[in-house]
Design an enzyme around this catalytic site. Structure first.
Site, PDB file in Angstrom:
ATOM      1  N   SER A  90       0.739  -1.357  -0.064  1.00 48.13           N
ATOM      2  CA  SER A  90       0.190  -0.088  -0.101  1.00 48.13           C
ATOM      3  C   SER A  90       0.918   1.357   0.051  1.00 48.13           C
ATOM      4  CB  SER A  90      -1.135  -0.212   1.369  1.00 48.13           C
ATOM      5  OG  SER A  90      -2.012   1.034   0.993  1.00 48.13           O
ATOM      6  N   HIS A 295      -7.505  -5.377   1.532  1.00 46.10           N
ATOM      7  CA  HIS A 295      -6.245  -4.645   1.742  1.00 46.10           C
ATOM      8  C   HIS A 295      -5.431  -4.983   2.789  1.00 46.10           C
ATOM      9  CE1 HIS A 295      -4.588  -0.793   0.445  1.00 46.10           C
ATOM     10  NE2 HIS A 295      -4.391  -0.633   1.547  1.00 46.10           N
TER      11      HIS A 295
END
Length: 319
Positions: A90, A295
């Site tokens: 990320s 995620h």
């Protein structure tokens, strides 16, 4: 390099035989785990105090143009190597794209870049939390400024203790901890390790600058991958134009692998595919073959070794 609000602990939290840090060490690789400035392990500035406003005047742009390059240089100096492998989750990917855009000479220092949940474009976030912050960004920025808040979700003994108690397997409200995370990252209860979760929340959130979050919200609003928007007048002073410039992603020439998923509520498949079109060195796109992969599963999922890390290590060995 870890995600927003994460830390170096992300790479070892699952323990031996599963966590990527241990697996790479078992393969006899040197493993260097960075901490982005402002998190609980990276607050010892030589001149600025974390209690002051000036300490927090940065986003992941500064991490990409200052901190990440000197970290890479330090690793190469200590090891005597001329290049290294890079894994970013990320924000750890975002800061990498920034570095390559602004300091393309670092292409020669990277053998292979592997990105987990690659965030550059954020035009289509599914998370209602991300959407709410982005849609109300001016009000959020004003509230933070009015209240003198410059750090976002800082780590504290009180927060760590309370989350560990509330999120333990025996807690009657443990489900609330999981659901709170899922509202941000995407729902995937099957991959959530309820035993590890309290330990993970003992390290995360590890704190960040409020500007890091604001910058991501700006990406969601602008639909582009741009430098920080300070407002028209300050933009003109800094950038000599009224709006922030785009990052120059085409400068990223290193072999790049994008690991992504269809249930990531932060970075959408469409946005990953758009990113891929800007990368001359794109080597492989790996869509995780579990439809609920979210995620945070890149560092927390029960099957992360089989679904991700085995491929990551195979690619490193290949190169």
């Amino acid at each position: 390099m870890h995600c927003l609000l994460g830390s170096s602990a992300d790479w070892v939290i699952l323990g031996p035989d599963i966590a990527l840090g241990y697996l790479l060490s078992d393969q006899n690789y040197d493993v260097w785990m960075g901490n982005a400035r402002g998190n609980r392990y990276s607050r010892s500035h030589i001149a600025l105090n974390p209690e002051s406003r000036d300490f927090w005047l940065f986003s992941w742009h500064e991490i990409g143009i200052y901190d990440l390059p000197v970290t890479i240089d330090y690793v190469l100096e200590i090891t005597g190597h001329s290049s290294l492998f890079y894994c970013g989750h990320s924000q750890g990917s975002t800061s990498f794209w920034v570095m390559m855009s602004e300091l393309p000479e670092y292409n020669s220092k990277i053998i292979l870049m592997q990105s987990f949940a690659p965030v550059a474009f954020m035009a289509n976030p599914r998370s209602p939390v991300v959407q709410a912050f982005a849609q109300n960004l001016p009000a959020v920025e004003m509230a933070f400024a009015t209240l003198g808040i410059f750090e976002f979700l800082p780590s504290s003994d009180w927060l760590r203790t309370s989350t560990q108690l509330m999120c333990s397997e025996t807690s009657p409200v443990a489900y609330m901890c999981q659901n709170a995370l899922f509202l941000v990252v995407g729902f995937d209860p099957q991959q959530m390790n309820s035993t590890i979760l309290p330990q993970y929340l003992g390290h995360m959130p590890a704190g960040s600058s409020a500007r890091q979050g604001f910058h991501y919200c700006q990406l969601a609003n602008s639909k582009g991958f741009k430098q920080y928007d300070f407002g028209a007048l300050e933009n003109f002073r800094r950038y000599h134009q009224m709006s922030p410039p785009d990052y120059r992603l085409r400068r990223t020439r290193v072999p790049t692998v994008l690991h992504y998923s269809s249930n990531d509520w932060v970075v959408n498949v469409t946005d990953v595919e758009r990113l891929a079109s800007f990368l001359p060195g794109l080597y492989k796109m790996h869509l995780i073959d579990l439809e609920d992969w979210n995620h945070l599963d890149y560092v927390l999922a029960t099957s992360v070794k089989e679904k991700l890390y085995d491929m990551v290590i195979e690619l490193i060995n290949r190169f």
